[in-house]
Design a protein around this motif. Structure first.
Motif, mmCIF file in Angstrom:
data_model
loop_
_atom_site.group_PDB
_atom_site.id
_atom_site.type_symbol
_atom_site.label_atom_id
_atom_site.label_comp_id
_atom_site.label_asym_id
_atom_site.label_seq_id
_atom_site.Cartn_x
_atom_site.Cartn_y
_atom_site.Cartn_z
ATOM 1 N N GLY A 35 0.802 -1.215 0.000
ATOM 2 C CA GLY A 35 0.000 0.000 0.000
ATOM 3 C C GLY A 35 0.829 1.256 0.000
ATOM 4 N N TRP A 36 0.111 2.353 0.142
ATOM 5 C CA TRP A 36 0.721 3.672 0.147
ATOM 6 C C TRP A 36 0.191 4.473 1.333
ATOM 7 C CZ3 TRP A 36 4.495 4.939 -3.294
ATOM 8 C CH2 TRP A 36 4.633 4.107 -4.404
ATOM 9 N N TYR A 37 1.107 5.157 1.978
ATOM 10 C CA TYR A 37 0.788 6.115 3.016
ATOM 11 C C TYR A 37 1.420 7.439 2.599
ATOM 12 C CZ TYR A 37 -0.886 2.499 6.204
ATOM 13 O OH TYR A 37 -1.614 1.489 6.789
ATOM 14 N N ARG A 38 0.989 8.512 3.229
ATOM 15 C CA ARG A 38 1.597 9.798 2.937
ATOM 16 C C ARG A 38 1.739 10.621 4.213
ATOM 17 N NH1 ARG A 38 -3.344 12.698 -0.475
ATOM 18 N NH2 ARG A 38 -4.756 13.048 1.302
ATOM 19 N N GLN A 39 2.693 11.527 4.155
ATOM 20 C CA GLN A 39 2.922 12.411 5.299
ATOM 21 C C GLN A 39 3.203 13.806 4.786
ATOM 22 O OE1 GLN A 39 5.970 11.094 8.022
ATOM 23 N NE2 GLN A 39 5.148 12.371 9.658
ATOM 24 N N ALA A 40 2.321 14.713 5.132
ATOM 25 C CA ALA A 40 2.490 16.111 4.762
ATOM 26 C C ALA A 40 3.293 16.806 5.856
ATOM 27 C CB ALA A 40 1.130 16.770 4.588
ATOM 28 N N LYS A 86 -4.963 17.578 -5.948
ATOM 29 C CA LYS A 86 -5.245 18.841 -5.275
ATOM 30 C C LYS A 86 -4.008 19.267 -4.487
ATOM 31 C CE LYS A 86 -9.962 17.171 -4.429
ATOM 32 N NZ LYS A 86 -10.984 16.900 -3.384
ATOM 33 N N PRO A 87 -3.888 20.554 -4.210
ATOM 34 C CA PRO A 87 -2.734 20.998 -3.397
ATOM 35 C C PRO A 87 -2.628 20.260 -2.070
ATOM 36 C CG PRO A 87 -3.779 22.878 -4.423
ATOM 37 C CD PRO A 87 -4.658 21.696 -4.724
ATOM 38 N N GLU A 88 -3.758 19.867 -1.500
ATOM 39 C CA GLU A 88 -3.714 19.159 -0.220
ATOM 40 C C GLU A 88 -3.202 17.723 -0.349
ATOM 41 O OE1 GLU A 88 -6.306 20.857 -1.526
ATOM 42 O OE2 GLU A 88 -8.227 19.856 -1.058
ATOM 43 N N ASP A 89 -2.981 17.264 -1.556
ATOM 44 C CA ASP A 89 -2.353 15.964 -1.762
ATOM 45 C C ASP A 89 -0.827 16.050 -1.666
ATOM 46 O OD1 ASP A 89 -4.790 15.378 -4.307
ATOM 47 O OD2 ASP A 89 -4.743 14.461 -2.312
ATOM 48 N N THR A 90 -0.312 17.249 -1.548
ATOM 49 C CA THR A 90 1.133 17.429 -1.421
ATOM 50 C C THR A 90 1.645 16.744 -0.162
ATOM 51 O OG1 THR A 90 1.137 19.523 -2.627
ATOM 52 C CG2 THR A 90 2.972 19.123 -1.096
ATOM 53 N N ALA A 91 2.620 15.851 -0.342
ATOM 54 C CA ALA A 91 3.142 15.076 0.779
ATOM 55 C C ALA A 91 4.278 14.188 0.282
ATOM 56 C CB ALA A 91 2.053 14.209 1.395
ATOM 57 N N ASP A 92 4.955 13.578 1.227
ATOM 58 C CA ASP A 92 5.868 12.478 0.901
ATOM 59 C C ASP A 92 5.040 11.195 0.930
ATOM 60 O OD1 ASP A 92 8.488 14.008 2.816
ATOM 61 O OD2 ASP A 92 8.204 14.007 0.652
ATOM 62 N N TYR A 93 5.136 10.417 -0.121
ATOM 63 C CA TYR A 93 4.364 9.189 -0.242
ATOM 64 C C TYR A 93 5.283 7.988 0.001
ATOM 65 C CZ TYR A 93 0.293 11.673 -1.935
ATOM 66 O OH TYR A 93 -0.807 12.498 -2.016
ATOM 67 N N TYR A 94 4.841 7.123 0.904
ATOM 68 C CA TYR A 94 5.640 5.981 1.312
ATOM 69 C C TYR A 94 4.958 4.673 0.911
ATOM 70 C CZ TYR A 94 8.151 9.329 4.211
ATOM 71 O OH TYR A 94 8.889 10.395 4.654
ATOM 72 N N CYS A 95 5.734 3.820 0.315
ATOM 73 C CA CYS A 95 5.270 2.488 -0.046
ATOM 74 C C CYS A 95 5.392 1.566 1.168
ATOM 75 C CB CYS A 95 6.125 1.976 -1.199
ATOM 76 S SG CYS A 95 5.781 0.286 -1.685
ATOM 77 N N TYR A 96 4.491 0.629 1.265
ATOM 78 C CA TYR A 96 4.447 -0.278 2.411
ATOM 79 C C TYR A 96 4.197 -1.700 1.913
ATOM 80 C CZ TYR A 96 1.551 -2.831 5.800
ATOM 81 O OH TYR A 96 0.985 -3.795 6.587
ATOM 82 N N ALA A 97 4.841 -2.649 2.574
ATOM 83 C CA ALA A 97 4.590 -4.050 2.253
ATOM 84 C C ALA A 97 4.635 -4.871 3.534
ATOM 85 C CB ALA A 97 5.626 -4.577 1.266
ATOM 86 N N TYR A 98 3.670 -5.754 3.674
ATOM 87 C CA TYR A 98 3.639 -6.677 4.805
ATOM 88 C C TYR A 98 4.087 -8.028 4.267
ATOM 89 C CZ TYR A 98 1.923 -9.357 8.781
ATOM 90 O OH TYR A 98 1.824 -10.196 9.863
ATOM 91 N N ILE A 99 5.273 -8.432 4.704
ATOM 92 C CA ILE A 99 5.901 -9.624 4.135
ATOM 93 C C ILE A 99 5.945 -10.728 5.182
ATOM 94 C CG2 ILE A 99 8.031 -10.549 3.137
ATOM 95 C CD1 ILE A 99 8.506 -7.766 1.953
ATOM 96 N N THR A 100 5.493 -11.896 4.793
ATOM 97 C CA THR A 100 5.466 -13.018 5.726
ATOM 98 C C THR A 100 6.416 -14.120 5.270
ATOM 99 O OG1 THR A 100 3.650 -14.121 4.574
ATOM 100 C CG2 THR A 100 3.065 -12.526 6.263
ATOM 101 N N ASP A 101 6.829 -14.934 6.256
ATOM 102 C CA ASP A 101 7.715 -16.062 5.954
ATOM 103 C C ASP A 101 7.014 -17.382 6.207
ATOM 104 O OD1 ASP A 101 9.697 -15.880 9.038
ATOM 105 O OD2 ASP A 101 7.570 -16.196 8.667
ATOM 106 N N GLY A 102 5.719 -17.314 6.372
ATOM 107 C CA GLY A 102 4.939 -18.517 6.654
ATOM 108 C C GLY A 102 4.646 -18.675 8.131
ATOM 109 N N PHE A 103 5.377 -17.944 8.959
ATOM 110 C CA PHE A 103 5.176 -18.028 10.407
ATOM 111 C C PHE A 103 4.824 -16.679 11.016
ATOM 112 C CE2 PHE A 103 6.531 -22.338 10.753
ATOM 113 C CZ PHE A 103 7.485 -22.507 9.766
ATOM 114 N N SER A 104 5.455 -15.645 10.532
ATOM 115 C CA SER A 104 5.218 -14.312 11.060
ATOM 116 C C SER A 104 5.398 -13.305 9.953
ATOM 117 C CB SER A 104 6.163 -14.002 12.216
ATOM 118 O OG SER A 104 7.503 -14.054 11.770
ATOM 119 N N GLY A 105 4.973 -12.067 10.231
ATOM 120 C CA GLY A 105 5.068 -11.030 9.219
ATOM 121 C C GLY A 105 5.794 -9.807 9.728
ATOM 122 N N VAL A 106 6.343 -9.067 8.803
ATOM 123 C CA VAL A 106 7.083 -7.850 9.129
ATOM 124 C C VAL A 106 6.638 -6.748 8.189
ATOM 125 C CG1 VAL A 106 9.353 -6.770 9.303
ATOM 126 C CG2 VAL A 106 9.076 -9.179 9.914
#
Length: 119
Positions: A35-40, A86-106
């Motif tokens: 996903g994507w998150y953002r921080q203005a 829109k101007p209010e969309d101005t921000a730093d956009y960060y990509c995110y991934a939840y990665i699992t190994d079959g037992f737990s996720g990070v």
């Protein structure tokens, strides 16, 4: 090591569009959600959109109808198409991934890509 590398940010006029991309590489067993998150400036990081490995999506109310998230599982890549910016969309956009190994996720995060929308 897992790396997320974003691209596609930049300066755009209000009403324009941008497409952000984020590719995950490294030791990956299974990528669940992406996903994507953002921080203005001066604000907390907030959700923009997420997508599961089976394509279920979730959007913040602020971007519904203007943004589309998609992913290419074969390329371990997630995209965010942003329209009618829109101007209010101005921000730093960060990509995110939840990665699992079959037992737990990070949670993994990219370094961020800047989006600036001029009025």
């Amino acid at each position: 090591q897992v790396q997320l590398v974003e691209s596609g940010g930049g300066l755009v006029q209000a009403g324009g569009g941008l497409r952000l991309s984020c590719t995950t590489s490294g030791s990956i067993f299974s990528i669940n959600a992406m996903g994507w998150y953002r921080q203005a400036p001066g604000k907390q990081r907030e959700l923009v959109a997420t997508i599961t490995n089976v394509g279920s999506t979730n959007y913040a109310d602020a971007v519904k109808g203007r943004c589309t998230i998609s992913r290419d599982n074969a390329k371990n890549t997630v995209y965010l198409q942003m329209n009618s910016l829109k101007p209010e969309d101005t921000a730093d956009y960060y990509c995110y991934a939840y990665i699992t190994d079959g037992f737990s996720g990070v949670d993994y995060w990219g370094q961020g890509t800047q989006v600036t929308v001029s009025s």
